[in-house]
Design a protein around this motif. Structure first.
Motif, mmCIF file in Angstrom:
data_model
loop_
_atom_site.group_PDB
_atom_site.id
_atom_site.type_symbol
_atom_site.label_atom_id
_atom_site.label_comp_id
_atom_site.label_asym_id
_atom_site.label_seq_id
_atom_site.Cartn_x
_atom_site.Cartn_y
_atom_site.Cartn_z
ATOM 1 N N GLY A 33 0.824 -1.198 -0.005
ATOM 2 C CA GLY A 33 0.042 0.055 0.234
ATOM 3 C C GLY A 33 0.984 1.281 0.080
ATOM 4 O O GLY A 33 0.418 2.210 -0.528
ATOM 5 N N ILE A 36 1.294 3.183 -3.349
ATOM 6 C CA ILE A 36 0.100 3.949 -3.888
ATOM 7 C C ILE A 36 0.236 5.230 -3.427
ATOM 8 O O ILE A 36 0.330 6.455 -4.359
ATOM 9 N N TYR A 37 0.511 5.572 -2.166
ATOM 10 C CA TYR A 37 0.522 6.991 -1.854
ATOM 11 C C TYR A 37 2.136 7.688 -2.170
ATOM 12 O O TYR A 37 2.124 8.893 -2.421
ATOM 13 N N CYS A 167 -5.468 11.072 2.292
ATOM 14 C CA CYS A 167 -4.442 10.328 1.821
ATOM 15 C C CYS A 167 -3.976 11.144 0.669
ATOM 16 O O CYS A 167 -4.970 11.297 -0.198
ATOM 17 N N SER A 169 -2.623 9.955 -1.787
ATOM 18 C CA SER A 169 -2.735 8.933 -2.941
ATOM 19 C C SER A 169 -3.958 9.192 -3.931
ATOM 20 O O SER A 169 -3.694 8.985 -5.094
ATOM 21 N N HIS A 281 -5.516 0.801 1.025
ATOM 22 C CA HIS A 281 -4.636 1.395 -0.094
ATOM 23 C C HIS A 281 -5.190 0.304 -1.301
ATOM 24 O O HIS A 281 -5.026 0.488 -2.536
ATOM 25 N N ILE A 284 -8.251 2.026 -2.179
ATOM 26 C CA ILE A 284 -7.830 3.395 -3.130
ATOM 27 C C ILE A 284 -7.376 2.910 -4.232
ATOM 28 O O ILE A 284 -7.582 3.718 -5.363
#
Length: 516
Positions: A33, A36-37, A167, A169, A281, A284
């Protein structure tokens, strides 16, 4: 002039490595995860004439001088950073930030709390959290956080310069991103699900997904990557419906997938009709792919993110928890996400501008966005990780698992030794600091005593001089007294002689002439 920013990342989106090296070097930070961000943050700051580099999660106070000399800014994307097992990293980050002289910003951190927001598990580390928050505010206008639960927690510690930005992301596709939800989910449609392996649940939903859809388990955990590469058994599995053991059909049929790069993961979810699970995530990533998803919120991390961004969610343990994928799909309402995405994006954008940073979605950055997206499109990323031991003999599979377990134990032992050595060094440094303080205090007391002794010696010398003068005066007085006494004696003698003469004369006058 080209600016260089250093960013807290395991790797940049353009650092490509195979799965074995990714596992061995922990470039996922134990959870994919983070990709992703990390990818979204990297893109957000990649403006014209700006180069963003990853620090590979290495951070400590000793690095600050070099970073100050070589970079123009530091970006700190964070996830659930306020948690006990992250305290040491938070402490080292605070030490680093306290020494920075270049501009820096924190990009959203979160507190790891239960669903009711009880912060009691964080009490012991609150001095570290407080120090970290002060370090951030020494260089930034506010603490940016993932949701209201974290914001309330920081306010309870006395920090009121807090901005909820969610976030980073969700900035990946800019302020215009939307998710459209088809009315129906057809039986047999391709769907993805994810799983919280530390606290697994959702067996009914996963069983229904396996029976009625072309389901793919998209794993995120470091332990599952190890299972897929080495056939190890990292989890204690109580529910056979959950993909936690290598005997699960997702692994034996090589349907489970794990991604070690963000963009292929998002691209894969574009092919799905629906996604669900307890991983923030994981869901997300589906939202970024434009795929409807529902988050199964089980703690403050997942709940506050879903609430802030308007991502559909259901709270674990609620009486209305669906038992089928169709029921769950009916909860995938993205009206609030689509309505408020621009406003939420602008909140983060305003914060960056307030702190002197531009981003790639600012006016005039169109060519920077085109160049970045072209670069992503030209990348050759590794394919999805699938079980590598399919087709091996049971003996070979077991041998690999045993060797990997042995290697993991060795690494854990080495890590424990390093931690103990670090702790001992820390304790030694603390003891040395205490000894230095005590030596300094003793030195100060000695100086005070020496000053007192010097003062006493001066007083003694002065007293001796005074006594000598007094003695001299006494001697002089004695001499004068003797002189006076002598003079008095002599005077008395003269007086007595003077008295005797008249007496003899009187006697002579009173005698008869014959007697004379």
């Amino acid at each position: 002039m080209t600016k260089r920013y250093l960013m807290r990342l395991g790797k940049s989106p353009f650092d490509v490595a195979d799965a074995f090296h990714t596992l061995d070097r922990n470039w996922l930070g134990t959870n994919s995860g983070n990709l992703i961000y990390g990818a979204a943050s990297h893109k957000l700051f990649s403006t014209q004439d700006t180069v963003v580099e990853a620090n590979h999660y290495r951070i400590n106070g000793k690095m600050a001088d070099q970073v100050n000399a070589e970079y123009d800014g530091f970006i700190l994307p964070l996830a659930n950073c306020f948690r006990p097992d992250f305290e040491d990293h938070l402490r080292r980050t605070a030490d680093f930030l306290e020494r920075l002289t270049i501009p820096f910003v924190m990009l959203s951190g979160g507190a790891q709390l239960p669903l009711d927001g009880d912060p009691s598990a964080l009490r012991a580390m609150e001095p570290t959290i407080t120090r970290f928050a002060r370090a951030v505010l020494s260089g930034s206008s506010a603490l940016t956080v993932r949701g209201e639960m974290t914001a309330e927690y920081l306010r309870s510690l006395g920090f009121h310069d807090v901005v909820v930005v969610g976030c980073p992301s969700l900035t990946l596709h800019g302020p215009g991103h939307r998710v459209e939800v088809p009315e129906t989910l057809a039986p047999g449609a391709p769907i993805a699900y994810n799983l919280e392996t530390k606290d697994p649940f959702g067996g009914d939903l996963i069983a229904d997904a396996e029976r009625h859809y072309r389901a793919t388990y998209i794993a995120q955990e470091h332990g599952t990557l190890e299972l897929m590469l080495w056939a190890t058994s990292p989890y204690d599995a109580d529910d056979p419906r959950l993909p936690l053991e290598r005997s699960h059909p997702q692994f034996t049929a090589a349907r489970a997938e794990m991604y070690i790069d963000a963009y292929p993961w998002i691209g894969r979810l574009e092919q799905m009709a629906f996604s669900f699970g307890a991983r923030a995530h994981g869901n997300i990533a589906a939202v970024l792919a434009g795929t409807p998803s529902v988050m199964l919120a089980h703690d403050s991390r997942t709940l506050e993110l879903a609430q802030h961004h308007g991502i559909p969610y259901l709270i674990r343990g609620s009486e209305h928890m669906p038992h089928s994928v169709q029921e769950l799909y009916s909860q995938a309402d993205f009206t609030e996400f689509n309505r408020g995405h621009l406003e939420r994006f602008e909140t983060l954008s305003s914060f960056l501008h307030e702190n002197g940073f531009e981003h790639i979605y600012d006016p005039g950055q169109e060519s920077a966005r085109a160049d970045y997206e072209r670069r992503v499109a030209e990348m050759s990323f590794p394919p999805a990780v699938r079980p590598t031991w399919i087709g091996e003999s049971p003996e070979a599979t077991q041998r690999h698992a045993v060797l990997q377990d042995r290697d993991v134990r060795r690494k854990k032992t080495q890590a424990a030794i390093r931690r103990e050595a670090t702790n001992r060094e820390k304790r030694t440094q603390e003891q040395l600091a205490q000894l230095s303080l005590r030596v300094e205090e003793v030195g100060q007391r000695l100086e005070q005593e020496q000053r007192r002794a010097d003062a006493a010696e001066k007083r003694r010398e002065a007293a001796e001089k005074h006594a000598a003068k007094a003695e001299a005066r006494l001697t002089t007085l004695d001499e004068r007294l003797r002189t006076i006494t002598q003079q008095v004696g002599e005077a008395n003698d003269r007086a007595q002689r003077a008295v005797r003469i008249p007496t003899r004369l009187k006697d002579a006058l009173t005698r008869s002439p014959r007697e004379r």
